[in-house]
Scaffold this motif. Structure first.
Motif, mmCIF file in Angstrom:
data_model
loop_
_atom_site.group_PDB
_atom_site.id
_atom_site.type_symbol
_atom_site.label_atom_id
_atom_site.label_comp_id
_atom_site.label_asym_id
_atom_site.label_seq_id
_atom_site.Cartn_x
_atom_site.Cartn_y
_atom_site.Cartn_z
ATOM 1 N N GLU A 195 -9.355 -13.594 16.648
ATOM 2 C CA GLU A 195 -8.463 -14.266 17.598
ATOM 3 C C GLU A 195 -8.360 -15.758 17.290
ATOM 4 N N ALA A 196 -9.496 -16.363 16.939
ATOM 5 C CA ALA A 196 -9.494 -17.793 16.600
ATOM 6 C C ALA A 196 -8.692 -18.064 15.339
ATOM 7 N N ALA A 197 -8.618 -17.080 14.449
ATOM 8 C CA ALA A 197 -7.873 -17.236 13.200
ATOM 9 C C ALA A 197 -6.407 -16.836 13.343
ATOM 10 N N GLY A 198 -5.988 -16.525 14.565
ATOM 11 C CA GLY A 198 -4.596 -16.159 14.791
ATOM 12 C C GLY A 198 -4.279 -14.715 14.458
ATOM 13 N N LYS A 199 -5.307 -13.875 14.364
ATOM 14 C CA LYS A 199 -5.107 -12.458 14.070
ATOM 15 C C LYS A 199 -5.242 -11.637 15.348
ATOM 16 N N PRO A 200 -4.734 -10.398 15.340
ATOM 17 C CA PRO A 200 -4.977 -9.514 16.491
ATOM 18 C C PRO A 200 -6.476 -9.243 16.637
ATOM 19 N N ARG A 201 -6.935 -9.061 17.869
ATOM 20 C CA ARG A 201 -8.353 -8.782 18.092
ATOM 21 C C ARG A 201 -8.780 -7.481 17.412
ATOM 22 N N THR A 202 -7.875 -6.549 17.357
ATOM 23 C CA THR A 202 -8.199 -5.247 16.766
ATOM 24 C C THR A 202 -7.951 -5.271 15.268
ATOM 25 N N GLY A 203 -8.995 -5.014 14.501
ATOM 26 C CA GLY A 203 -8.850 -4.954 13.053
ATOM 27 C C GLY A 203 -8.254 -3.625 12.617
ATOM 28 N N LYS A 204 -7.662 -3.610 11.447
ATOM 29 C CA LYS A 204 -6.998 -2.414 10.940
ATOM 30 C C LYS A 204 -7.670 -1.951 9.657
ATOM 31 N N LEU A 205 -8.082 -0.687 9.641
ATOM 32 C CA LEU A 205 -8.671 -0.081 8.449
ATOM 33 C C LEU A 205 -7.776 1.085 8.034
ATOM 34 N N THR A 206 -7.334 1.060 6.797
ATOM 35 C CA THR A 206 -6.409 2.081 6.305
ATOM 36 C C THR A 206 -7.069 2.893 5.200
ATOM 37 N N LEU A 207 -6.989 4.207 5.315
ATOM 38 C CA LEU A 207 -7.402 5.123 4.251
ATOM 39 C C LEU A 207 -6.140 5.783 3.713
ATOM 40 N N SER A 208 -5.905 5.645 2.423
ATOM 41 C CA SER A 208 -4.689 6.224 1.847
ATOM 42 C C SER A 208 -5.018 7.008 0.588
ATOM 43 N N ALA A 209 -4.161 7.982 0.293
ATOM 44 C CA ALA A 209 -4.318 8.790 -0.923
ATOM 45 C C ALA A 209 -2.936 9.108 -1.476
ATOM 46 N N LYS A 210 -2.811 9.044 -2.794
ATOM 47 C CA LYS A 210 -1.535 9.376 -3.433
ATOM 48 C C LYS A 210 -1.794 9.806 -4.872
ATOM 49 N N HIS A 211 -0.859 10.565 -5.409
ATOM 50 C CA HIS A 211 -0.954 10.996 -6.798
ATOM 51 C C HIS A 211 -0.289 9.961 -7.706
ATOM 52 N N GLN A 212 -0.883 9.783 -8.869
ATOM 53 C CA GLN A 212 -0.296 8.896 -9.871
ATOM 54 C C GLN A 212 -0.609 9.490 -11.237
ATOM 55 N N GLY A 213 0.407 10.126 -11.824
ATOM 56 C CA GLY A 213 0.173 10.805 -13.093
ATOM 57 C C GLY A 213 -0.806 11.954 -12.895
ATOM 58 N N GLY A 214 -1.821 12.006 -13.730
ATOM 59 C CA GLY A 214 -2.846 13.047 -13.610
ATOM 60 C C GLY A 214 -4.019 12.619 -12.761
ATOM 61 N N ASN A 215 -3.853 11.543 -11.989
ATOM 62 C CA ASN A 215 -4.942 11.016 -11.169
ATOM 63 C C ASN A 215 -4.570 11.020 -9.692
ATOM 64 N N ILE A 216 -5.575 10.845 -8.861
ATOM 65 C CA ILE A 216 -5.355 10.588 -7.441
ATOM 66 C C ILE A 216 -5.926 9.205 -7.139
ATOM 67 N N ILE A 217 -5.167 8.428 -6.392
ATOM 68 C CA ILE A 217 -5.572 7.070 -6.030
ATOM 69 C C ILE A 217 -5.977 7.082 -4.558
ATOM 70 N N ILE A 218 -7.229 6.751 -4.291
ATOM 71 C CA ILE A 218 -7.734 6.664 -2.917
ATOM 72 C C ILE A 218 -8.058 5.205 -2.637
ATOM 73 N N GLU A 219 -7.530 4.675 -1.534
ATOM 74 C CA GLU A 219 -7.734 3.267 -1.223
ATOM 75 C C GLU A 219 -8.347 3.087 0.167
ATOM 76 N N VAL A 220 -9.278 2.149 0.242
ATOM 77 C CA VAL A 220 -9.849 1.704 1.517
ATOM 78 C C VAL A 220 -9.379 0.267 1.723
ATOM 79 N N ILE A 221 -8.500 0.054 2.698
ATOM 80 C CA ILE A 221 -7.846 -1.241 2.885
ATOM 81 C C ILE A 221 -8.217 -1.800 4.257
ATOM 82 N N ASP A 222 -8.700 -3.039 4.273
ATOM 83 C CA ASP A 222 -8.957 -3.690 5.563
ATOM 84 C C ASP A 222 -8.188 -5.010 5.627
ATOM 85 N N ASP A 223 -7.902 -5.452 6.833
ATOM 86 C CA ASP A 223 -7.177 -6.716 7.022
ATOM 87 C C ASP A 223 -8.139 -7.810 7.473
ATOM 88 N N GLY A 224 -9.340 -7.805 6.894
ATOM 89 C CA GLY A 224 -10.380 -8.747 7.282
ATOM 90 C C GLY A 224 -10.288 -10.079 6.571
#
Length: 729
Positions: free
Chosen positions: A450-479
């Motif tokens: 809140e002091a940094a001008g961000k929402p109080r609630t943090g956001k954590l994203t888990l995503s998965a997608k195919h890329q060629g013969g691989n799968i890309i899994i990402e752990v994304i935070d807005d910290g």
């Protein structure tokens, strides 16, 4: 018939039911719970209880019986849900998982843990159900000594049988003055004392006497028999309880509804049946609320049997079957052997000449196409959606955020993306550690955000997608993102070889160093400096890599790159000397002939290759793997540009043979672990070729170079800047 043949089916179905139960519990809105979700949770507990009773898993049956009773009160509005109550339900679900695992392994569940969870559920029932009953039926005044309570007003119900006569006690075991006898059958002294105390909370206890075989409590109360029975059955089973009007022991007055007595007798067929709805215990569907309360007539038998028949007809052709993973693995291995045989035949046919062999060549082309289609179809059987993995994390995020005092919103993307079952099971633990790390170190506390001008609630994203013969899994935070200076300072304190000229990518990789942690204090979430190095090692063991992207104040993304399957891969055949090797095609970016002006010698015998303004470490495969008769002149070799762990390397080989699909054979299982090699395969001519590990090969090459040079000349290639490279040229 040996009933143990069905154990595994029960265990698998129970696991699925518990997973569904957890998902519904986490999605529940405690302020306005969805009745369908509550019914689904109840059905799951009810089904597990029924199966546990069938197979004689007593501890599991008793635990689910108590749990089911509480859920029944919750769905009937008699138990007001709160966050802490849902937490207790989740804890119970975990205990059921532990009990299931114990039975699966042929052990008895932990008796101490069983007694603890039973005590928690009983205490919750005794504390909360009374409140719910008061809320549902109005105030429940406690009668004064010697006074008789007036029956509370009840909602109008259809008048049937004795109830139409106007007798307020009709249809219950109570007399006109609300007096009834509660008999406890086969109840020990300790439980008797607790039950008598609870009965005192529901009315006035006039007297009590008897022994362990039969103990009778005479009481006056305005509470119905069903509600007394519901509270008592959190401590004893339904068959240990008898409620009657004062009179002959064991005698229970007629209720004007013979079907109700038949329902009571039917409970003996299933001792653990829910006391408030024996009809629900006979099927996998929850009983209607009116039947669960004991105040509604059951439907005629003819109607109740018509519906199941209709359902059976509609679902006579099942859309799925349950198959053992071992059987699927066996089919995959056989398909792999078929592909190897097809490659051998294809190589033999390619050596034949002349128009007479045209039909044979066409037939082989058709066989090759069919073999590939068969392989893809069989592999798809093992592919399961990432939702299997992602569904574990709402619980992890909820509990970890609670411990840390943070507000977190979890978002999942690409849950339908498919991955090999063996990989989904192995990725859960590394992914769990990354999620907990993001919650602890990445996302800031609400007041800081809140002091940094961000929402109080943090956001954590888990995503998965195919890329060629691989799968890309990402752990994304807005910290807050990674702090470069802090990481370098901690690395120096830990004795790691670092420099201020290191690239950001190399600095971010420091968090994977063994024992590395920036936590100021050790907690039960993190701070011990263990885990991240294991995460990286496990992902590499699956043939994958980890990349980190971070921006100060904006957050961090941890990207995991994995092959879709470990059974069969598309590879590039390369030749070094007389040896054939396989490179994973997904790691190959391009190949080129090195020019003399693009080769730069560094301190010692390090060499880099300039490719479009990027300086790539050179790895001579023949040096790393000690291959004889290989080309040693750099300009006569072929440089294959590959990528591993987010970095690029130039592998020097003699020849590129071509692309082919290969069957992966575990080298460590069949032989031993070989540095720089991830697995092996069998080629069309029957020979064995090693599948190279890009990162491991670079590491092995550096180790050999370090061993050859004097210590004073040792220099980290990663610390060399572009300007130094230009100068050295």
């Amino acid at each position: 018939m040996d009933i143990t043949d069905f154990y595994e089916t029960f265990f698998e179905e129970a696991e699925e039911l518990l997973a569904d139960m957890e998902r519904h519990l986490l999605e529940l809105d405690v302020d306005d719970p969805d009745s369908e979700q509550l019914n689904a949770i109840f059905r799951a507990a009810h089904s597990i209880k029924g199966g546990a009773g069938t197979f004689g898993f007593d501890v599991l049956q008793k635990t689910t019986h108590l749990f089911e009773n509480l859920l029944d009160h919750a769905r009937n509005g008699e138990l007001a849900l709160r966050r802490d109550i849902v937490d207790t339900f989740l804890e119970t679900k975990d205990m059921l998982n532990d009990q299931l695992d114990a039975y699966r392994n042929g052990d008895e569940p932990d008796q101490e843990a069983f007694e603890r969870i039973c005590k928690i559920l009983q205490q919750l029932a005794l504390e909360e159900i009374g409140k719910g009953l008061e809320a549902a039926g109005g105030d429940m005044p406690q009668p004064d000594a010697g006074a008789k309570s007036e029956p509370p007003s009840q909602p109008a119900e259809p008048e049937t049988g004795a109830e139409a006569s106007g007798d307020p006690a009709a249809g219950t075991g109570a007399s006109n003055d609300g007096r009834r006898v509660v008999a406890l059958l086969g109840v020990g002294e300790k439980d008797r004392e607790l039950l008598v105390e609870e009965l005192g909370q529901l009315g006035e206890v006039i007297e009590h006497h008897g022994d362990e075989k039969r103990y009778e409590v005479v009481m006056e109360s305005t509470v119905s028999d069903d509600d007394i029975e519901a509270v008592m059955c959190f401590i004893i089973d339904a068959e240990q309880l008898e409620i009657r009007a004062p009179g002959k022991p064991g005698e229970r007055p007629a209720t004007g509804d013979a079907a109700g007595d038949e329902e009571k007798a039917a409970q003996e067929a299933e001792p653990a049946a829910t006391p408030k709805g024996a009809a629900g215990a006979a099927s996998d569907e929850p009983p209607p609320a009116s039947e669960a309360k004991g105040d509604g007539k059951p439907k005629p038998a003819a109607k109740s049997t018509d519906k199941p028949k209709a359902k059976a007809k509609a679902g006579s052709e099942s859309t799925s079957i349950r198959v053992s993973v071992d059987k699927v693995d066996q089919i995959i291995n056989l398909v792999g052997e078929l592909i190897i045989t097809q490659s051998m035949l294809d190589q033999t046919v390619s050596e034949l000449e002349g128009p007479a062999n045209g039909n044979l060549v066409n037939g082989m082309s058709l066989l090759q196409r069919n073999a590939r289609d068969l392989q893809e179809s069989v592999m798809s059987i093992r592919m399961i959606p990432m939702d299997f993995v992602f569904s574990r994390f709402p619980r992890v995020v909820r509990e970890t955020a609670g411990k840390l005092g943070k507000e977190i919103e979890l978002v999942t993307e690409g849950a339908a993306t498919e991955l090999d079952k063996s990989l989904t099971e192995r990725i859960i633990d590394p992914l769990t550690h990354l999620v907990r790390n993001s919650l602890d170190h990445g996302i800031e506390p609400p007041e800081v955000r809140e002091a940094a001008g961000k929402p109080r609630t943090g956001k954590l994203t888990l995503s998965a997608k195919h890329q060629g013969g691989n799968i890309i899994i990402e752990v994304i935070d807005d910290g807050a993102g990674l702090n470069r200076e802090k990481l370098l300072e901690k690395a120096r304190e830990s004795g790691l070889n670092v420099s201020d000229t290191m690239s950001d990518d190399d600095v971010w990789q420091l968090i994977f160093a063994p024992g590395f942690s920036t936590a100021k204090e050790v907690t039960d979430v993190s701070g011990r400096g263990v885990g991240m190095d294991v995460v990286k090692r496990n992902i590499q063991g699956m043939g994958g890599s980890v990349q980190i992207m971070s921006k100060p104040g904006e957050g961090t993304t941890i990207r995991i790159v994995l092959p879709l399957t470990l059974a069969i891969l598309d590879g590039m055949s390369i030749k070094v000397g007389s040896e054939m090797f396989i490179l994973p095609l997904s790691a190959v970016l391009e190949s080129l002939q090195p020019a003399k002006e693009d080769i730069y010698a560094m301190a010692g015998d390090d060499v880099v290759l300039k490719v479009r303004d990027e300086y790539l470490p050179v790895v001579a495969v023949h040096e790393a793997l000690d291959v004889a008769d290989a080309r040693t002149e750099l300009t006569e070799t072929i440089a294959v540009i590959v990528q591993g762990e987010g970095r690029r390397y130039a592998l020097l080989v003699d020849d590129l043979v071509g692309q082919q699909q290969v069957v992966v054979k575990n080298l460590e299982t069949n032989y031993r672990k070989v540095p720089g090699v991830s697995a092996a395969t069998i080629l069309g001519d029957g020979s064995v070729a090693l599948i190279l590990d890009i990162t491991g090969l670079h590491r092995l090459s550096r180790q050999k170079k370090e061993a050859r040079r004097p210590k004073s000349a040792t220099r980290s290639l990663e610390s060399v800047t572009d300007n130094e490279m230009e100068t050295s040229s």
